[in-house]
Design a protein around this motif. Sequence first.
Motif, mmCIF file in Angstrom:
data_model
loop_
_atom_site.group_PDB
_atom_site.id
_atom_site.type_symbol
_atom_site.label_atom_id
_atom_site.label_comp_id
_atom_site.label_asym_id
_atom_site.label_seq_id
_atom_site.Cartn_x
_atom_site.Cartn_y
_atom_site.Cartn_z
ATOM 1 N N SER A 138 1.877 34.108 0.947
ATOM 2 C CA SER A 138 1.717 35.234 0.023
ATOM 3 C C SER A 138 2.237 36.491 0.718
ATOM 4 O O SER A 138 3.030 36.397 1.660
ATOM 5 C CB SER A 138 0.252 35.383 -0.409
ATOM 6 O OG SER A 138 0.145 36.315 -1.474
ATOM 7 N N LEU A 173 -6.568 36.301 3.936
ATOM 8 C CA LEU A 173 -5.492 35.319 4.049
ATOM 9 C C LEU A 173 -5.940 34.135 4.907
ATOM 10 O O LEU A 173 -5.767 32.971 4.534
ATOM 11 C CB LEU A 173 -4.245 35.950 4.674
ATOM 12 C CG LEU A 173 -3.419 36.930 3.863
ATOM 13 C CD1 LEU A 173 -2.271 37.459 4.711
ATOM 14 C CD2 LEU A 173 -2.873 36.301 2.594
ATOM 15 N N PHE A 223 2.813 35.143 5.884
ATOM 16 C CA PHE A 223 2.849 36.089 4.771
ATOM 17 C C PHE A 223 4.013 37.061 4.928
ATOM 18 O O PHE A 223 4.482 37.313 6.042
ATOM 19 C CB PHE A 223 1.522 36.853 4.660
ATOM 20 C CG PHE A 223 1.311 37.949 5.678
ATOM 21 C CD1 PHE A 223 1.339 39.285 5.304
ATOM 22 C CD2 PHE A 223 1.062 37.640 7.014
ATOM 23 C CE1 PHE A 223 1.134 40.293 6.239
ATOM 24 C CE2 PHE A 223 0.845 38.638 7.948
ATOM 25 C CZ PHE A 223 0.888 39.979 7.563
ATOM 26 N N CYS A 251 5.575 31.163 -2.556
ATOM 27 C CA CYS A 251 4.926 32.456 -2.334
ATOM 28 C C CYS A 251 4.585 33.122 -3.663
ATOM 29 O O CYS A 251 5.483 33.565 -4.382
ATOM 30 C CB CYS A 251 5.836 33.377 -1.519
ATOM 31 S SG CYS A 251 5.126 35.011 -1.169
ATOM 32 N N HIS A 283 -0.557 39.245 -2.890
ATOM 33 C CA HIS A 283 -1.855 38.597 -2.714
ATOM 34 C C HIS A 283 -2.941 39.339 -3.487
ATOM 35 O O HIS A 283 -3.851 38.723 -4.035
ATOM 36 C CB HIS A 283 -2.206 38.536 -1.226
ATOM 37 C CG HIS A 283 -3.296 37.564 -0.906
ATOM 38 N ND1 HIS A 283 -4.493 37.932 -0.350
ATOM 39 C CD2 HIS A 283 -3.372 36.214 -1.064
ATOM 40 C CE1 HIS A 283 -5.258 36.867 -0.182
ATOM 41 N NE2 HIS A 283 -4.599 35.803 -0.602
#
Length: 453
Positions: free
Chosen positions: A19, A50, A58, A348, A352
Amino acid sequence: MEGKSATSGPPPPRLFYLSGFEGTQMFGHGIDVLDTSQHTGRYAADLLQLVTDGITEFRCCIPWHKIERVRGSYDWSWTDRYLDQVRRLGLRPIVDPLHHTSFPHWLENGFANPDFPHRYVAFLTSFARRYPWVSDYTIINEPVATSILCGFTGDWYPHWTGRGGVAQMILGMVRAIHAASIALENLVPALRIVHVDTCERHHALDEAAKDHTEFSNHLRFAVLDLLLGRVAADHPLFELFSRNGLREDELALYRALPSRIDVLGLDYYAHSEMGWTRKGPSEAFRPFGFRKLAKEYAARYPFNLMLSETNVRGRIEDRLTWLRYMVSECEQLTLELMAQGRQFEGFCWYPHIDSTDWCSLCREPNGRIDPQGIYHLTGQFDRMPSELSETYVQLAAGKIEASQIPAYRLENPVLTDRRVGKFLCHMAGFEWREGQPSGAPYACQSPLTLADI
């Protein structure tokens, strides 16, 4: 959430999930989405989330526009704290130091400034020396899309319009990306360059739209073709670039020393495929869909692929339905790439947390929340879990696959305003559920004033 169900064939391949956090600067205001989404101050909890969710990699915005507010002087104070937290948590960042118009205000005309490549490479060199453990770089995010908004439609600074404008933006970015890739190769032993751009296609729906459509379809490949030394006199855009400053010695350099790319990241949204008529855009066509379109890029370029961005603005239920569609596309794409000896590097969902201020195309820092993240934001910008975040955690852990993601009937604002309706033909096999009505259109919400941020 349902467990894995028995199937007659082999299970779909497990995808790798990542993400990221949106960080586009609202140029001219000295503020960015890292600020208006409050990630600037809440990053410790955001990064920890996360890890809690099993996300190990990320997309990581590095705000060049803040670090070098004064030309040649770098303020690393926030970046030191941020990346220290990233490293201590064991996260792998794909650093993204130039996300759209996130360049310093002193860079007159932005990407078209002849000093831009030199100044940006100097910044990246300083960054790489300060953080030698960082290995993954996206040198410039979405160069084609950014060039269009800066140089063709005039939405973003420097607000140029026309084909000449977009050509000059692209040439500036290509010069910077090429020089930066060489500099980073000399500094970063474990370097991985993830080149991220829009995965798009344009469809001509009448004769009058053919010229614009053909130009747009050539333009989507222009940055990669230049970086890889594939532009010569027979290239469809050769004359345009030549009229706007492309030199023969540059072409010779790109041919002799193509830019390094380790992963081709493709960003795909419902608006990534556009239909055109003499009156303008139209949704009256059948889109290729991500899998088929990604295979066009795979056939043209020899890199492993990643879905580097996707989302849809809407209810949690609408986002879940789009997630199911995209995961299904990527599961099938992974198998097809494997048959060619290629890899699909990751999925992805971006961002987020809900983004902010994209309803103004990041031109006004109003703190207006865009309902599109894995975690949604409250009026006080608290990060809230939901069925979507729970589903993403299970996907990341390999506990479920696309067929076990619930599909909710999409609401009209998503079908029409968000342009998802044309994808219903690709969702024919979904078992539809009824979600909670939103009760309101999906306009961005502005719960706080700028003074509250």
